[in-house]
Design a protein around this motif. Structure first.
Motif, PDB file in Angstrom:
ATOM      1  N   UNK A  76      12.787  -9.905  12.760  1.00 21.14           N
ATOM      2  CA  UNK A  76      11.672 -10.804  13.051  1.00 21.14           C
ATOM      3  C   UNK A  76      10.353 -10.191  12.645  1.00 21.14           C
ATOM      4  N   UNK A  77       9.276 -10.963  12.684  1.00 19.82           N
ATOM      5  CA  UNK A  77       7.955 -10.438  12.329  1.00 19.82           C
ATOM      6  C   UNK A  77       7.553  -9.280  13.249  1.00 19.82           C
ATOM      7  N   UNK A  78       6.884  -8.315  12.684  1.00 17.28           N
ATOM      8  CA  UNK A  78       6.347  -7.197  13.458  1.00 17.28           C
ATOM      9  C   UNK A  78       4.931  -7.554  13.891  1.00 17.28           C
ATOM     10  N   UNK A  79       4.671  -7.456  15.176  1.00 16.05           N
ATOM     11  CA  UNK A  79       3.335  -7.751  15.679  1.00 16.05           C
ATOM     12  C   UNK A  79       2.373  -6.635  15.291  1.00 16.05           C
ATOM     13  N   UNK A  80       1.276  -7.016  14.658  1.00 13.82           N
ATOM     14  CA  UNK A  80       0.325  -6.027  14.164  1.00 13.82           C
ATOM     15  C   UNK A  80      -0.690  -5.667  15.252  1.00 13.82           C
ATOM     16  N   UNK A  81      -0.372  -4.634  15.981  1.00 10.18           N
ATOM     17  CA  UNK A  81      -1.329  -4.072  16.923  1.00 10.18           C
ATOM     18  C   UNK A  81      -2.339  -3.246  16.135  1.00 10.18           C
ATOM     19  N   UNK A  82      -3.373  -2.808  16.816  1.00 10.14           N
ATOM     20  CA  UNK A  82      -4.356  -1.937  16.171  1.00 10.14           C
ATOM     21  C   UNK A  82      -3.669  -0.669  15.665  1.00 10.14           C
ATOM     22  N   UNK A  83      -2.739  -0.135  16.456  1.00 14.62           N
ATOM     23  CA  UNK A  83      -2.018   1.073  16.045  1.00 14.62           C
ATOM     24  C   UNK A  83      -1.174   0.804  14.794  1.00 14.62           C
ATOM     25  N   UNK A  84      -0.539  -0.353  14.737  1.00  9.48           N
ATOM     26  CA  UNK A  84       0.260  -0.701  13.551  1.00  9.48           C
ATOM     27  C   UNK A  84      -0.631  -0.777  12.312  1.00  9.48           C
ATOM     28  N   UNK A  85      -1.769  -1.420  12.455  1.00 12.57           N
ATOM     29  CA  UNK A  85      -2.669  -1.574  11.303  1.00 12.57           C
ATOM     30  C   UNK A  85      -3.150  -0.213  10.828  1.00 12.57           C
ATOM     31  N   UNK A  86      -3.555   0.633  11.758  1.00  9.91           N
ATOM     32  CA  UNK A  86      -4.015   1.973  11.377  1.00  9.91           C
ATOM     33  C   UNK A  86      -2.933   2.742  10.639  1.00  9.91           C
TER      34      UNK A  86
ATOM     35  N   UNK B  10      -8.306  -1.374  -0.569  1.00 10.83           N
ATOM     36  CA  UNK B  10      -8.119  -1.634   0.859  1.00 10.83           C
ATOM     37  C   UNK B  10      -7.643  -3.069   1.075  1.00 10.83           C
ATOM     38  N   UNK B  11      -8.285  -4.016   0.401  1.00  9.70           N
ATOM     39  CA  UNK B  11      -7.945  -5.426   0.597  1.00  9.70           C
ATOM     40  C   UNK B  11      -6.554  -5.736   0.047  1.00  9.70           C
ATOM     41  N   UNK B  12      -6.241  -5.230  -1.154  1.00  6.00           N
ATOM     42  CA  UNK B  12      -4.899  -5.463  -1.702  1.00  6.00           C
ATOM     43  C   UNK B  12      -3.840  -4.844  -0.805  1.00  6.00           C
ATOM     44  N   UNK B  13      -4.120  -3.666  -0.276  1.00  5.11           N
ATOM     45  CA  UNK B  13      -3.169  -3.032   0.630  1.00  5.11           C
ATOM     46  C   UNK B  13      -2.993  -3.856   1.896  1.00  5.11           C
ATOM     47  N   UNK B  14      -4.094  -4.391   2.416  1.00  7.57           N
ATOM     48  CA  UNK B  14      -4.023  -5.206   3.630  1.00  7.57           C
ATOM     49  C   UNK B  14      -3.210  -6.477   3.395  1.00  7.57           C
ATOM     50  N   UNK B  15      -3.331  -7.080   2.216  1.00  4.34           N
ATOM     51  CA  UNK B  15      -2.506  -8.247   1.886  1.00  4.34           C
ATOM     52  C   UNK B  15      -1.034  -7.859   1.950  1.00  4.34           C
ATOM     53  N   UNK B  16      -0.717  -6.687   1.409  1.00  2.00           N
ATOM     54  CA  UNK B  16       0.656  -6.214   1.472  1.00  2.00           C
ATOM     55  C   UNK B  16       1.116  -5.945   2.886  1.00  2.00           C
ATOM     56  N   UNK B  17       0.232  -5.412   3.713  1.00  2.00           N
ATOM     57  CA  UNK B  17       0.563  -5.130   5.118  1.00  2.00           C
ATOM     58  C   UNK B  17       0.931  -6.417   5.850  1.00  2.00           C
ATOM     59  N   UNK B  18       0.146  -7.459   5.672  1.00  2.00           N
ATOM     60  CA  UNK B  18       0.424  -8.726   6.348  1.00  2.00           C
ATOM     61  C   UNK B  18       1.785  -9.277   5.939  1.00  2.00           C
ATOM     62  N   UNK B  19       2.122  -9.160   4.666  1.00  2.00           N
ATOM     63  CA  UNK B  19       3.409  -9.672   4.204  1.00  2.00           C
ATOM     64  C   UNK B  19       4.558  -8.813   4.719  1.00  2.00           C
ATOM     65  N   UNK B  20       4.368  -7.504   4.720  1.00  2.00           N
ATOM     66  CA  UNK B  20       5.407  -6.608   5.225  1.00  2.00           C
ATOM     67  C   UNK B  20       5.699  -6.891   6.697  1.00  2.00           C
ATOM     68  N   UNK B  21       4.635  -7.077   7.472  1.00  2.00           N
ATOM     69  CA  UNK B  21       4.820  -7.365   8.897  1.00  2.00           C
ATOM     70  C   UNK B  21       5.514  -8.706   9.092  1.00  2.00           C
ATOM     71  N   UNK B  22       5.121  -9.712   8.318  1.00  2.00           N
ATOM     72  CA  UNK B  22       5.752 -11.027   8.427  1.00  2.00           C
ATOM     73  C   UNK B  22       7.237 -10.971   8.055  1.00  2.00           C
ATOM     74  N   UNK B  23       7.585 -10.072   7.121  1.00  2.00           N
ATOM     75  CA  UNK B  23       8.971  -9.950   6.678  1.00  2.00           C
ATOM     76  C   UNK B  23       9.798  -9.023   7.570  1.00  2.00           C
ATOM     77  N   UNK B  24       9.152  -8.453   8.594  1.00  2.00           N
ATOM     78  CA  UNK B  24       9.894  -7.638   9.551  1.00  2.00           C
ATOM     79  C   UNK B  24      10.079  -6.181   9.186  1.00  2.00           C
TER      80      UNK B  24
END
Length: 221
Positions: free
Chosen positions: A180-190, A152-166
């Motif tokens: 541009x960066x994708x804003x991580x809403x609750x729906x995006x994170x889920x 879960x944590x490794x995947x979340x690290x990847x999620x943050x980078x993916x969102x930052x990279x657009x």
């Protein structure tokens, strides 16, 4: 006296049969048979030497071509943070980062990753200081049994980078700014974390932990 259940010429019939099958005295001396490979030769043909950079350390390995990255980590390097859950790429418990991108290590053949850099849960902390996501998971109590937590944590690290990279997801609005960066809403994170299963049902806390860190990094909304 001949046995009652065997014809008188049975011995000759057996000899003729042996000659036809090549197993008896009638075998032709010039017939060539393939020599089976010796165990050591067979193993050499099925193995390759490679280098994997894991958590900043280079490992020179000789591995069977069928060995997965997950088995290398757990069985060869003693890094047991990545878990073997389904072993079919469906649960996410084995998630690691390969060149910064998250991947299911149970589906990756190690020989195909020669020279690449892999980060596991053991490599996220900075010395004694936990990674922000590790701290957030603790603070939010985003785990119960903890079996899926490394993935879960490794995947979340990847999620943050993916969102930052657009990189968009299935729920990213079609009119979102490109590049541009994708804003991580609750729906995006889920949506982005949906490939990681938690049998304990800690999903709400997991989403909160990821949202906390994304807010600190300025990619939450």
């Amino acid at each position: 006296m001949q046995p009652t259940n065997q014809p008188a010429d049975a011995g000759g019939a057996r000899a003729a049969g042996a000659a036809r099958s090549g197993t008896g005295a009638g075998t032709h001396a010039g017939t060539a048979t393939a020599r089976p490979a010796r165990p050591a030769e067979a193993a050499a043909e099925q193995s390759s030497a490679l280098v994997l950079h894991v958590n900043g350390t280079a490992y020179e390995l000789t591995l069977d071509h069928r060995t997965t990255v997950l088995d290398v980590l757990r069985e060869h390097l003693g890094l047991t943070g990545a878990k073997k859950g389904c072993d079919h790429g469906q649960c996410g418990a084995c998630t690691v980062l390969v060149e910064g991108r998250r991947a299911n290590s149970c589906l990756m053949l190690a020989v195909a990753q020669d020279g690449r850099h892999i980060t596991t849960i053991e490599g996220l902390a900075d010395g004694e200081r936990l990674h922000p996501l590790q701290e957030a998971f603790v603070e939010r109590d985003a785990l119960q049994c903890g079996y899926c937590t490394p993935g879960q944590i490794c995947s979340a690290v990847g999620v943050l980078q993916e969102a930052a990279d657009g990189f968009p997801s299935h729920v990213t609005p079609a009119d979102a700014p490109q590049g541009g960066p994708v804003q991580l809403t609750v729906e995006e994170i889920r949506e982005r974390m949906s490939g990681n299963l938690c049998r304990c049902g800690a999903y709400p806390r997991i989403v909160e932990a990821v949202h906390d860190v994304s807010t600190d990094q300025g990619v939450a909304s």
